[in-house]
Design an enzyme around this catalytic site. Structure first.
Site, PDB file in Angstrom:
ATOM      1  N   LYS A   1       0.839  -1.205   0.000  1.00  0.00           N
ATOM      2  CA  LYS A   1       0.000   0.000   0.000  1.00  0.00           C
ATOM      3  C   LYS A   1       0.874   1.254   0.000  1.00  0.00           C
ATOM      4  O   LYS A   1       0.657   2.179  -0.791  1.00  0.00           O
ATOM      5  CB  LYS A   1      -0.911  -0.003   1.242  1.00  0.00           C
ATOM      6  CG  LYS A   1      -1.924   1.122   1.230  1.00  0.00           C
ATOM      7  CD  LYS A   1      -2.782   1.101   2.469  1.00  0.00           C
ATOM      8  CE  LYS A   1      -3.631  -0.130   2.526  1.00  0.00           C
ATOM      9  NZ  LYS A   1      -5.028   0.025   2.493  1.00  0.00           N
TER      10      LYS A   1
ATOM     11  N   ARG B   1      -3.259   2.911   8.715  1.00  0.00           N
ATOM     12  CA  ARG B   1      -3.526   1.602   8.077  1.00  0.00           C
ATOM     13  C   ARG B   1      -2.281   0.752   7.999  1.00  0.00           C
ATOM     14  O   ARG B   1      -1.185   1.260   7.776  1.00  0.00           O
ATOM     15  CB  ARG B   1      -4.001   1.804   6.630  1.00  0.00           C
ATOM     16  CG  ARG B   1      -5.313   2.490   6.477  1.00  0.00           C
ATOM     17  CD  ARG B   1      -5.537   2.705   4.978  1.00  0.00           C
ATOM     18  NE  ARG B   1      -6.456   3.792   4.737  1.00  0.00           N
ATOM     19  CZ  ARG B   1      -7.721   3.621   4.385  1.00  0.00           C
ATOM     20  NH1 ARG B   1      -8.206   2.426   4.242  1.00  0.00           N
ATOM     21  NH2 ARG B   1      -8.487   4.664   4.177  1.00  0.00           N
TER      22      ARG B   1
ATOM     23  N   GLY C   1      -7.636  -7.716   5.111  1.00  0.00           N
ATOM     24  CA  GLY C   1      -8.464  -7.731   6.318  1.00  0.00           C
ATOM     25  C   GLY C   1      -7.837  -8.413   7.527  1.00  0.00           C
ATOM     26  O   GLY C   1      -8.481  -8.559   8.557  1.00  0.00           O
TER      27      GLY C   1
ATOM     28  N   MET D   1      -5.047  -7.472   9.271  1.00  0.00           N
ATOM     29  CA  MET D   1      -4.488  -6.568  10.297  1.00  0.00           C
ATOM     30  C   MET D   1      -5.429  -5.393  10.509  1.00  0.00           C
ATOM     31  O   MET D   1      -6.475  -5.298   9.896  1.00  0.00           O
ATOM     32  CB  MET D   1      -3.098  -6.120   9.860  1.00  0.00           C
ATOM     33  CG  MET D   1      -2.084  -7.248   9.878  1.00  0.00           C
ATOM     34  SD  MET D   1      -0.462  -6.687   9.440  1.00  0.00           S
ATOM     35  CE  MET D   1      -0.611  -6.451   7.694  1.00  0.00           C
TER      36      MET D   1
ATOM     37  N   ARG E   1      -3.288  -1.429  -6.887  1.00  0.00           N
ATOM     38  CA  ARG E   1      -2.475  -2.654  -6.936  1.00  0.00           C
ATOM     39  C   ARG E   1      -2.898  -3.467  -8.160  1.00  0.00           C
ATOM     40  O   ARG E   1      -3.952  -3.192  -8.743  1.00  0.00           O
ATOM     41  CB  ARG E   1      -2.662  -3.483  -5.658  1.00  0.00           C
ATOM     42  CG  ARG E   1      -4.089  -3.902  -5.450  1.00  0.00           C
ATOM     43  CD  ARG E   1      -4.296  -4.619  -4.152  1.00  0.00           C
ATOM     44  NE  ARG E   1      -5.718  -4.795  -3.937  1.00  0.00           N
ATOM     45  CZ  ARG E   1      -6.276  -5.088  -2.785  1.00  0.00           C
ATOM     46  NH1 ARG E   1      -5.537  -5.235  -1.716  1.00  0.00           N
ATOM     47  NH2 ARG E   1      -7.574  -5.243  -2.680  1.00  0.00           N
TER      48      ARG E   1
ATOM     49  N   HIS F   1      -7.596 -44.727 -12.788  1.00  0.00           N
ATOM     50  CA  HIS F   1      -7.947 -44.926 -14.188  1.00  0.00           C
ATOM     51  C   HIS F   1      -8.910 -43.855 -14.681  1.00  0.00           C
ATOM     52  O   HIS F   1      -8.723 -43.258 -15.740  1.00  0.00           O
ATOM     53  CB  HIS F   1      -8.557 -46.321 -14.352  1.00  0.00           C
ATOM     54  CG  HIS F   1      -8.964 -46.601 -15.750  1.00  0.00           C
ATOM     55  ND1 HIS F   1     -10.241 -46.378 -16.200  1.00  0.00           N
ATOM     56  CD2 HIS F   1      -8.243 -47.013 -16.812  1.00  0.00           C
ATOM     57  CE1 HIS F   1     -10.290 -46.679 -17.469  1.00  0.00           C
ATOM     58  NE2 HIS F   1      -9.092 -47.082 -17.864  1.00  0.00           N
TER      59      HIS F   1
ATOM     60  N   GLU G   1      10.538 -46.236 -14.628  1.00  0.00           N
ATOM     61  CA  GLU G   1       9.440 -46.104 -13.677  1.00  0.00           C
ATOM     62  C   GLU G   1       9.623 -46.942 -12.411  1.00  0.00           C
ATOM     63  O   GLU G   1       8.696 -47.087 -11.625  1.00  0.00           O
ATOM     64  CB  GLU G   1       8.096 -46.382 -14.348  1.00  0.00           C
ATOM     65  CG  GLU G   1       8.035 -47.652 -15.168  1.00  0.00           C
ATOM     66  CD  GLU G   1       6.747 -47.796 -15.978  1.00  0.00           C
ATOM     67  OE1 GLU G   1       5.763 -47.086 -15.713  1.00  0.00           O
ATOM     68  OE2 GLU G   1       6.728 -48.652 -16.869  1.00  0.00           O
TER      69      GLU G   1
ATOM     70  N   SER H   1      11.836 -42.715 -21.103  1.00  0.00           N
ATOM     71  CA  SER H   1      10.632 -41.926 -20.838  1.00  0.00           C
ATOM     72  C   SER H   1      10.204 -42.216 -19.402  1.00  0.00           C
ATOM     73  O   SER H   1       9.947 -43.369 -19.041  1.00  0.00           O
ATOM     74  CB  SER H   1       9.520 -42.303 -21.815  1.00  0.00           C
ATOM     75  OG  SER H   1       8.379 -41.541 -21.522  1.00  0.00           O
TER      76      SER H   1
ATOM     77  N   CYS I   1       6.203 -39.298 -19.479  1.00  0.00           N
ATOM     78  CA  CYS I   1       4.857 -39.569 -19.977  1.00  0.00           C
ATOM     79  C   CYS I   1       3.887 -39.896 -18.840  1.00  0.00           C
ATOM     80  O   CYS I   1       2.733 -40.228 -19.080  1.00  0.00           O
ATOM     81  CB  CYS I   1       4.868 -40.674 -21.028  1.00  0.00           C
ATOM     82  SG  CYS I   1       5.471 -42.241 -20.386  1.00  0.00           S
TER      83      CYS I   1
ATOM     84  N   TYR J   1      11.650 -33.567 -23.725  1.00  0.00           N
ATOM     85  CA  TYR J   1      10.235 -33.264 -23.992  1.00  0.00           C
ATOM     86  C   TYR J   1       9.367 -33.733 -22.825  1.00  0.00           C
ATOM     87  O   TYR J   1       9.800 -34.538 -21.990  1.00  0.00           O
ATOM     88  CB  TYR J   1       9.755 -33.931 -25.298  1.00  0.00           C
ATOM     89  CG  TYR J   1       9.676 -35.431 -25.219  1.00  0.00           C
ATOM     90  CD1 TYR J   1       8.541 -36.066 -24.705  1.00  0.00           C
ATOM     91  CD2 TYR J   1      10.731 -36.234 -25.650  1.00  0.00           C
ATOM     92  CE1 TYR J   1       8.463 -37.448 -24.615  1.00  0.00           C
ATOM     93  CE2 TYR J   1      10.667 -37.611 -25.559  1.00  0.00           C
ATOM     94  CZ  TYR J   1       9.527 -38.213 -25.038  1.00  0.00           C
ATOM     95  OH  TYR J   1       9.448 -39.565 -24.932  1.00  0.00           O
TER      96      TYR J   1
HETATM   97  C1  PEP Z   1       3.558 -44.197 -15.582  1.00  0.00           C
HETATM   98  O1  PEP Z   1       3.686 -45.136 -14.813  1.00  0.00           O
HETATM   99  O2  PEP Z   1       3.847 -43.022 -15.281  1.00  0.00           O
HETATM  100  C2  PEP Z   1       3.029 -44.419 -16.928  1.00  0.00           C
HETATM  101  C3  PEP Z   1       2.990 -43.445 -17.820  1.00  0.00           C
HETATM  102  O3  PEP Z   1       2.515 -45.631 -17.191  1.00  0.00           O
HETATM  103  P1  PEP Z   1       1.060 -46.122 -16.717  1.00  0.00           P
HETATM  104  O4  PEP Z   1       0.381 -44.937 -16.117  1.00  0.00           O
HETATM  105  O5  PEP Z   1       0.377 -46.623 -17.922  1.00  0.00           O
HETATM  106  O6  PEP Z   1       1.413 -47.187 -15.752  1.00  0.00           O
HETATM  107 MG    MG Z   2       3.605 -47.165 -15.638  1.00  0.00          MG
END
Ligand code: PEP
Ligand code: MG
Length: 928
Positions: free
Chosen positions: A44, A114, A123, A125, A358, A476, A788, A807, A883, A903
């Site tokens: 302020k 203030r 609000g 203080m 602001r 899922h 994984e 990946s 992924c 990526y």
């Molecule tokens: C994962 O395990 O992050 C993955 C992409 O494979 P899934 O979710 O199919 O097990």
């Molecule tokens: Mg998996």
């Protein structure tokens, strides 16, 4: 006092004596401070200083710096004498500049006191208005304004505010007196009280103060001022403010500034007023002055909503000159601060003052439009625009929303985890089949399930949205829901699904199949009834139902993303299993498929019997017969994907889930067999079902997620991997024949050891070479692996000897790193997110974020960092992507950028969010 405290206190005094600046004056176009000094002046104070500097009419005053607050606490909650002196001097300056004296009986100076810290804490203080009023000056105010009623009302408000905030007399006690007086004068509203009633209120208020504090209400304005400053400093540590800081991660040691400013009154009569405004419309971003005001009112009257404020265009009629000045001021503010501003103003007897400015909070749609327009207006750069539009903002361009006005008329019945955003309304279907039937009849459908499994996919596809009682953000339903762009709420624990009676219960509400419900995937809320939905224009353009040039929203959306593409380093791919998903993703800007989960292709109605036959086969030969039938189908799937991706790389993963997912449930089979037996069913059929049951029992695992799945399937049943590799490579050759460039990347799931990838790679290479020589095509293909499981990360240098790309499957990697089951962890993760523990004197949550939504940097992230480092030691140009679901999460994307990934891959509808997040990660890296 302890020795060290004494030493500290001496240090404080010594520091104060070096002539350091603690007080910053502003007024008459000059200010000691400026807008960039939020650390010292608070938000302020910095805003007031800057506005003064650029010639905006701001009542004069001064800011006591946040450092004084820290000194105050170090100095036994007292303001050191040299700072007191400095405050006195600045008070003198304020008297001079306003031509008014504190406590004057003719024309007294009145001030507001203030709080204002670096970060806005709305609000939390304390604030005191009308300070400087006393029994003498009240007469002066009455005469000077020609409005004694106003003066007495101001005095009673001041005693009430000062009494409760500074002297700590209960608010309720003042209110009770006011109620009694209103009652005795027979009036309902405060505004109806006359002078006599107000005078009587003041007397009673003062009596109350005397009784509670054993002292008279302070009459000396300087005493009032210092008590008020102390109270504001103390309010920094009131429980409300402390809690707020904890909640928003604001450090406790920042302290608050105190702003002392000459009062201006919006309640001085009919040519006074007060209001709040935005320089643009905060809901749509439209470049139009958006403000509301009330004549003859104080600021709190507008905010409290007791009187309905007027729209600003009415001011143009009521006070054209003031309106013009306000509009001009709004423009100046925006030009100067280079962002949409949220401001407060007061009109005192026809003169306009600004009291605060602001950066304004805005919706996602407004955020995009304001940033886009400001770049076009050359007010900000494209890079600044990218940093201002949050990925969540962009999301709002994509998803349908409920009509906000209509929504209020519907009853919320329960809530769950908001897994895939948007708004959807439709009739309840309790099974995938019912969803398909209802949608065929033209109904909009919400599929409600205890949980969903892969064989609900056709039901999900036919639905507008999905609601499940179980599951977390990577369940899922959530994964597939996001991938399909369906609104989705999971883990709505209150829901009890009763499939037999075709209904579900949420609390005491019973909802029958066919009834309408509405689900809000932004907030995870479930409503009874059919709330009207607005479709997103961007989606309409993507689907070809609206021309791009006809939608301003689409133009803004796509332009911002084109700016993002110029600065991002990360590539963006998509997780897609079917050509239609791939098509959408490409339209959203995907540059490849990062994960095609081949198992989803086997759930189609015409394939599941073949798949079951393959699983039930007793010999390899028998199994190969079924695989031969599946081969052409898979080939067609892959051809569709290659065609759609038109030269972009396509990563196809070999079969991953435990086989029992393709078979009927054990209990259901037992019931079916029993019924067949009792009903004298066909003996051949009974025998067949028994065989199936025996195989289901054979395949039963206590912990299928850690069981016979992933590359273990392809190693023990190599014919499956063979068929898939053959289908991929033949598809690639045939598509190359059509003149389309193909880059197949074959990915092996759940690898933990070099030997596993080697075993699979050998099979893949054999099939690939066969296809290549059969078709005479020179197709370059790659074999890589999912990373994984922790062992794969730690031995990544070994695995990279065979794997040509990595990946990260962060869903499984999170599951295996934490030993949190991704299907069952929702319940305790939610508890962890809400349970605190004291760590190094600070209260922290057991989990700050759900690790299935945002990468856990210290644990899972460290495994990832190690894997990249080790993998690239073996193979310096190793291509690395992600992924798991985290590939679409902005914070996780920033982390992926920082650890040098190539990526990220996410569901088609998150591709734009990933593009923007990747650009922001690049820009943040640059400014470091
Ligand atoms: C994962 O395990 O992050 C993955 C992409 O494979 P899934 O979710 O199919 O097990
Ligand atoms: Mg998996």
């Amino acid at each position: 006092m302890t020795r060290s405290k004494q030493k500290n206190s001496r240090k404080v005094i010594a520091r104060n004596q070096k002539g350091k600046k603690y007080i910053y004056f502003f007024g008459n176009g000059k200010a000691d401070g400026h807008g960039k000094m939020k650390d010292i002046l608070g938000g302020k104070g910095a805003g007031l200083a800057e506005m003064t500097r650029i010639g905006i009419p701001v009542p004069p005053g001064f800011t006591i710096s946040t450092e004084v607050c820290r000194i105050f606490y170090e100095n036994k909650k007292q303001i050191p004498i040299n700072i007191v002196k400095s405050i006195d001097e600045n008070l003198g300056r304020l008297e001079k500049i306003t031509g008014k004296k504190f406590g004057d009986s003719a024309d007294p100076l009145l001030v507001s006191v203030r709080s204002g810290s670096k970060f806005s804490m709305p609000g939390m203080m304390d604030t005191i208005l009308n300070l400087g009023l006393n029994d003498r000056s009240i007469e002066g105010v009455g005469k000077k304004t020609g409005n004694p009623r106003f003066a007495w009302d101001a005095y009673r408000r001041f005693i009430q505010m000062f009494g409760s905030v500074v002297l700590r007399v209960g608010k309720g006690e003042f209110e009770k007196i006011l109620e009694d007086i209103k009652h005795s004068y027979g009036v309902k509203q405060d505004v109806d009280l006359g002078i006599e009633a107000l005078k009587e209120t003041v007397v009673k208020y003062k009596e109350l103060v005397k009784e509670k504090t054993r002292d008279n209400f302070p009459q000396d304005p300087v005493t009032q001022l210092y008590k008020a400053i102390n109270a504001v400093f103390l309010s920094w540590n009131n429980p409300r403010a402390a809690f707020y800081r904890k909640q928003y991660g604001i450090p406790d040691d920042l302290g608050t500034a105190v702003n002392i400013q000459a009062m201006v009154f919006g309640n001085m009569g009919e040519n006074s007023g007060t209001g709040v405004g935005f320089t643009r419309d905060p809901a749509t971003g439209e470049k139009t002055l958006y403000a509301e005001y009330l004549m003859n009112a104080q600021g709190e009257d507008v905010v409290a909503g007791i009187r309905t404020p007027k729209q600003i265009y009415e001011l143009e009629r009521e006070m054209p000159a003031v309106y013009k000045e306000l509009a001009r001021t709004a423009k100046t503010l925006e030009k100067h601060f280079r962002d949409m501003q949220d401001f407060e103003f007061t009109i005192e007897e026809g003169k306009l003052y600004l009291l605060q400015t602001r950066s304004g909070k805005r919706t996602g749609i407004a955020s995009g439009k304001v940033a886009y327009d400001m770049v076009k207006e050359r007010l900000i750069t494209k890079e600044e625009a990218l940093l201002r539009v949050e990925p969540e903002h962009l999301e709002q361009f994509l998803f349908p929303i409920f009509n906000p006005v209509e929504k209020k008329n519907f009853k919320q019945i329960t809530k769950g985890l908001a897994a895939s955003p948007g708004a959807a309304a439709g009739r309840v279907a309790l099974s995938a089949e019912a969803a398909v039937d209802m949608s065929k009849k033209g109904d909009r459908v919400i599929l409600v399930r205890k949980e969903t499994s892969p064989d609900d996919i056709h039901g999900m596809a036919a639905s507008q949205g999905v609601l499940t009682a179980r599951g977390g953000r990577t369940s899922h339903a959530a994964v597939v829901g996001r991938q399909m762009g369906k609104v989705c709420i999971v883990g709505s624990e209150e829901i009890v699904v009763d499939e037999e009676n075709r209904s579900f219960r949420a609390g005491n509400v019973n909802v029958k199949e066919g009834d309408y419900i509405s689900i809000d995937g932004f907030e995870g809320k479930v409503y009874l009834g059919d709330i009207p939905v607005f479709p997103s224009e961007v989606i309409q353009v993507i689907e070809g139902r609206l021309k791009p040039e006809e939608s301003e929203k689409y133009i803004i959306f796509s332009t911002i993303l084109s700016w993002a593409d110029k600065v991002r380093r990360l590539g963006i791919r998509t997780n897609a299993d079917i050509p239609t998903d791939a098509k959408v993703a490409v339209k959203f800007g995907a540059e490849g498929i990062g994960l095609c989960r081949t198992e989803h292709m086997f759930f189609a109605e015409d394939r599941i019997p073949l798949m079951q036959g393959m699983i039930l086969a007793k010999t390899t030969k028998e199994r190969e017969e079924f695989l031969d039938k599946l081969l052409p189908m898979q080939k067609e799937d892959f051809k569709g994907l290659f065609r759609e991706m038109n030269g972009y790389p396509v990563t196809i993963r070999l079969l991953d889930p435990p086989l029992h997912e393709f078979l009927p449930r054990r209990e259901e089979l037992m019931v079916e067999i029993r019924e067949l037996e009792l009903g004298g069913g066909d003996p051949q059929l009974i025998e067949e079902r028994r065989r199936l049951l025996a195989r289901v029992e054979e395949l039963h695992e206590f912990n299928p997620m850690l069981g016979f799945r992933g590359c273990r399937l392809g190693i023990l049943m190599p014919e499956i991997s063979r068929m898939q590799a053959q289908a991929i490579m033949e598809a690639a050759c045939e598509i190359a024949d059509e003149g389309v460039k193909v880059i197949p990347e074959i990915m092996v799931p759940l690898v933990g050891m070099l030997t596993e990838i080697k075993a699979q790679k050998d099979i893949i290479a054999e099939e690939a070479e066969k296809a290549i020589s059969r078709y005479g095509k020179n197709i370059k293909y790659y074999v890589g692996t999912m990373i994984e499981v922790p062992r794969a990360t730690i031995t990544a240098d070994e695995i990279a000897k065979e794997a040509e790309f990595f990946s990260f499957g962060t869903n499984d990697l999170t599951q295996t790193t934490f030993a949190f089951s991704r299907d069952d962890a929702g319940k305790f993760i939610r508890a962890y997110l809400g349970t605190k523990v004291t760590l190094n004197g600070k209260q922290v949550y057991i989990l700050e974020k759900d690790p299935f939504s945002t990468i856990d940097i210290e644990g899972v992230g460290e495994f990832m960092r190690i894997a990249i480092e080790k993998g690239r030691k073996t193979r310096p140009n190793l291509k690395v992507g992600i992924c798991g679901e985290h590939g679409g999460d902005p914070d996780s994307i920033e982390f992926c950028h920082n650890i040098g990934m190539n990526y990220v891959s996410c569901s088609p509808y998150r591709v734009p969010i990933a593009r923007l997040s990747a650009a922001r990660a690049s820009l943040k890296g640059r400014s470091l």
